[in-house]
Scaffold this motif. Structure first.
Motif, short mmCIF file in Angstrom:
data_model
loop_
_atom_site.label_atom_id
_atom_site.label_comp_id
_atom_site.label_asym_id
_atom_site.label_seq_id
_atom_site.Cartn_x
_atom_site.Cartn_y
_atom_site.Cartn_z
N LEU A 79 11.78 9.66 1.79
CA LEU A 79 10.61 10.53 1.74
C LEU A 79 10.74 11.70 2.71
O LEU A 79 10.42 12.84 2.39
CB LEU A 79 9.35 9.73 2.05
CG LEU A 79 8.89 8.71 1.00
CD1 LEU A 79 7.73 7.89 1.53
CD2 LEU A 79 8.50 9.41 -0.30
N GLU A 80 11.23 11.40 3.91
CA GLU A 80 11.36 12.45 4.93
C GLU A 80 12.34 13.53 4.49
O GLU A 80 12.16 14.72 4.79
CB GLU A 80 11.81 11.84 6.26
CG GLU A 80 10.73 11.03 6.95
CD GLU A 80 11.24 10.31 8.17
OE1 GLU A 80 10.43 10.02 9.07
OE2 GLU A 80 12.45 10.01 8.23
N SER A 81 13.38 13.12 3.77
CA SER A 81 14.38 14.10 3.32
C SER A 81 13.81 15.08 2.31
O SER A 81 14.33 16.19 2.15
CB SER A 81 15.59 13.37 2.72
OG SER A 81 15.24 12.73 1.51
N TYR B 267 -7.21 11.07 -1.07
CA TYR B 267 -6.14 10.08 -1.18
C TYR B 267 -6.65 8.78 -0.56
O TYR B 267 -7.12 8.76 0.59
CB TYR B 267 -4.88 10.54 -0.46
CG TYR B 267 -3.68 9.65 -0.69
CD1 TYR B 267 -2.80 9.88 -1.76
CD2 TYR B 267 -3.41 8.56 0.13
CE1 TYR B 267 -1.72 9.07 -2.00
CE2 TYR B 267 -2.32 7.74 -0.09
CZ TYR B 267 -1.47 8.00 -1.16
OH TYR B 267 -0.39 7.19 -1.39
N PHE B 268 -6.55 7.69 -1.31
CA PHE B 268 -7.04 6.40 -0.84
C PHE B 268 -5.88 5.40 -0.82
O PHE B 268 -5.08 5.36 -1.75
CB PHE B 268 -8.14 5.87 -1.76
CG PHE B 268 -9.31 6.81 -1.90
CD1 PHE B 268 -9.37 7.70 -2.96
CD2 PHE B 268 -10.32 6.82 -0.96
CE1 PHE B 268 -10.44 8.57 -3.10
CE2 PHE B 268 -11.40 7.68 -1.09
CZ PHE B 268 -11.46 8.57 -2.16
N THR B 269 -5.81 4.63 0.25
CA THR B 269 -4.76 3.62 0.36
C THR B 269 -5.39 2.30 0.77
O THR B 269 -6.37 2.27 1.52
CB THR B 269 -3.68 4.03 1.39
OG1 THR B 269 -2.74 2.97 1.54
CG2 THR B 269 -4.29 4.34 2.74
N ARG C 202 1.15 3.22 7.92
CA ARG C 202 2.55 3.49 8.22
C ARG C 202 2.92 4.93 7.89
O ARG C 202 2.21 5.62 7.17
CB ARG C 202 3.43 2.55 7.39
CG ARG C 202 3.15 1.08 7.59
CD ARG C 202 3.61 0.26 6.39
NE ARG C 202 2.88 0.62 5.19
CZ ARG C 202 3.08 0.06 3.99
NH1 ARG C 202 4.00 -0.87 3.85
NH2 ARG C 202 2.36 0.43 2.94
N LYS C 203 4.05 5.34 8.40
CA LYS C 203 4.47 6.71 8.10
C LYS C 203 4.74 6.89 6.62
O LYS C 203 4.52 7.98 6.07
CB LYS C 203 5.71 7.10 8.91
CG LYS C 203 5.98 8.59 8.82
CD LYS C 203 7.03 9.07 9.79
CE LYS C 203 7.16 10.60 9.73
NZ LYS C 203 8.19 11.11 10.66
N ILE C 204 5.21 5.85 5.93
CA ILE C 204 5.43 6.00 4.50
C ILE C 204 4.10 6.21 3.77
O ILE C 204 4.04 6.92 2.78
CB ILE C 204 6.21 4.82 3.89
CG1 ILE C 204 5.48 3.50 4.08
CG2 ILE C 204 7.61 4.77 4.42
CD1 ILE C 204 6.11 2.35 3.31
N ASP C 205 3.01 5.61 4.28
CA ASP C 205 1.70 5.85 3.69
C ASP C 205 1.30 7.31 3.89
O ASP C 205 0.76 7.95 2.99
CB ASP C 205 0.65 4.93 4.33
CG ASP C 205 0.95 3.47 4.13
OD1 ASP C 205 1.26 3.08 3.00
OD2 ASP C 205 0.88 2.71 5.12
N LEU D 219 -8.17 11.60 3.62
CA LEU D 219 -7.46 10.34 3.42
C LEU D 219 -8.30 9.20 3.98
O LEU D 219 -8.75 9.26 5.13
CB LEU D 219 -6.10 10.40 4.12
CG LEU D 219 -5.10 9.29 3.88
CD1 LEU D 219 -3.68 9.81 4.14
CD2 LEU D 219 -5.35 8.06 4.77
N ARG D 220 -8.51 8.18 3.16
CA ARG D 220 -9.25 7.00 3.62
C ARG D 220 -8.39 5.76 3.48
O ARG D 220 -7.78 5.52 2.44
CB ARG D 220 -10.54 6.82 2.82
CG ARG D 220 -11.35 5.61 3.30
CD ARG D 220 -12.75 5.56 2.73
NE ARG D 220 -13.51 4.49 3.37
CZ ARG D 220 -14.83 4.44 3.42
NH1 ARG D 220 -15.56 5.40 2.88
NH2 ARG D 220 -15.44 3.43 4.02
N THR D 221 -8.37 4.95 4.51
CA THR D 221 -7.62 3.70 4.51
C THR D 221 -8.51 2.53 4.13
O THR D 221 -9.72 2.66 4.02
CB THR D 221 -7.00 3.45 5.90
OG1 THR D 221 -8.05 3.42 6.88
CG2 THR D 221 -6.01 4.54 6.27
#
Length: 317
Positions: A73-75, A287-289, A297-300, A265-267
Motif C-alpha cells: 500500500l505504501e508503495s 469511511y467506516f472500519t 492500524r496503518k493499513i486501515d 473516518l469512523r472506527t
C-alpha cells in the motif's frame, strides 16, 4: 451486501482506478483477523490469560503478511490524491478493552489516547494539513460518573503533554480545542489554554480536538452569535433575516477559516456521524472500519486514503 460493505469495501470496487491486491487482501482479511474482534466471553471456560496468549500468537503469525501488505500500500500511496483535512471519530475504546477481558474500560481510553500520536504521524507523513479528532461528546457527561471523571483526568494529562510534546513543536502544529469547553473542569480548561497558547503561532499543521462537542450545539451557537452581533450593531431584525445565509453562519463555526473536512473516518463499526461536524461535512467523503480505535492500524489508514483517492467528488453538482 450490507451498507458498511457498500461504503467501505474499496478493494472490491468495480470502478477502482487501482489494480486490487487480491491475494494480499485475501490473506490480510481472511487469515489474520483483527485483534480487536477477540471476545474472551465467546469461549466459555477459557481463561482470559489463554485468550490473550492466543492473540499474541496470532499477532506473531500475521506479522510478516501485515508488513508485506502495508509495504504494498505504501508503495502506491505516493500517487494518490490525499485529503487536506481528515476528521476522526475515535470510537471503540471501551469495546476494545472489553474484547481483551480488561476489567477497567479506562484502560481502553488510555490506549486510545496513545494511538492518536501514531495516527497523527501517519497524517503528517501523508501531507494531511488539518486533523480534527472527536474525543468527548456532550452525551458522554451522561455516562458512569467514575468513567467520566477518569476520562477528564486523562484529557488533562494528555493536554499538558501536548503543550510540551516534541513532535507538536518540531512540526509546528497549532492545537485548537473546540466544543462547550466551559463545561469542563477548570483545571482542564487551564491546561487547554496553555496548550493553545504554546502553539498559537504555529503554521505547519492544525490539530482540532473536539471535547464536550456536539454538532447541533455548534450550529445553534453559531446562529446565536451571528444574531447577537447583528443586533448589537443596531441592524433591524427584518434586515438580519433577509441577509441570513450560509456564509454568515460559517464564520462563527469552531472551524471557521479552515478547509472543510474532505474525509471523515469512523472506527469500531458504527455507520453514522453522531453529530460530528454536521455543517462542515456536507460534502465530505466517509469511511467506516470495524477496527476499534486503539487497534487502528496503518493499513486501515492507507485503505481509507486509497478509498478517498478513488472517489469522484462532485460537491453536489
Amino acid at each position: 451486501m450490507c451498507i458498511r460493505d457498500r461504503l467501505t469495501n474499496d478493494a472490491a470496487s468495480r470502478h477502482s482506478r487501482h489494480a486490487p491486491d487480491t491475494f494480499l487482501e485475501y490473506l490480510q482479511s481472511m487469515a489474520i483477523p483483527d485483534v480487536s474482534s477477540a471476545r474472551p466471553d465467546a469461549h466459555p471456560g477459557i481463561g482470559v490469560g489463554i485468550v490473550r496468549s492466543w492473540e499474541i500468537f496470532k499477532q506473531l503469525v500475521k506479522s510478516p503478511i501485515y508488513r508485506l501488505y502495508q509495504h504494498r500500500l505504501e508503495s502506491k500511496a505516493a500517487g494518490w490524491t490525499d485529503p487536506r483535512h481528515i476528521g476522526f471519530i475515535m470510537d471503540g475504546n471501551r469495546r476494545f478493552a472489553r474484547s481483551l477481558g480488561l476489567q477497567n474500560v479506562s484502560d481502553g481510553h488510555h490506549q486510545g489516547a496513545e494511538k492518536l500520536w501514531e495516527v497523527l504521524s501517519w497524517c503528517y507523513d501523508s501531507g494531511v494539513r488539518v486533523v480534527t479528532v472527536w474525543c468527548f461528546s456532550l452525551e458522554y457527561f451522561q455516562r458512569n460518573t467514575a468513567e467520566v471523571k477518569a476520562l477528564l483526568e486523562l484529557f488533562e494529562d494528555k493536554t499538558k503533554e501536548i503543550a510540551e510534546h516534541r513532535e507538536v513543536h518540531s512540526k509546528r502544529v497549532r492545537v485548537r480545542y473546540i466544543g462547550e469547553l466551559r463545561l469542563l473542569p477548570e483545571s482542564l480548561q487551564e491546561a487547554i489554554r496553555n496548550a493553545e497558547a504554546a502553539t498559537a503561532e504555529y503554521d505547519g499543521y492544525v490539530l482540532n480536538i473536539a471535547m464536550a462537542y456536539g454538532g447541533r450545539e455548534e450550529i445553534t451557537e453559531a446562529i446565536r452569535c451571528h444574531l447577537r452581533n447583528r443586533l448589537e450593531a443596531g441592524d433591524p431584525v427584518e434586515q438580519i433575516v433577509e441577509e441570513l445565509d450560509g456564509a454568515a453562519i460559517s464564520r462563527y463555526l469552531y472551524t471557521s477559516g479552515l478547509p472543510e473536512p474532505d474525509l471523515i473516518l469512523r472506527t469500531s463499526g458504527e455507520v453514522r456521524l453522531s453529530g460530528f461536524l454536521l455543517w462542515q461535512s456536507a460534502y465530505s467523503e466517509y469511511y467506516f472500519t470495524d477496527t476499534h480505535w486503539p487497534a487502528f492500524r496503518k493499513i486501515d489508514f492507507l485503505r481509507a486514503l486509497r478509498s478517498y483517492d478513488e472517489r469522484h467528488r462532485r460537491y453536489g453538482r
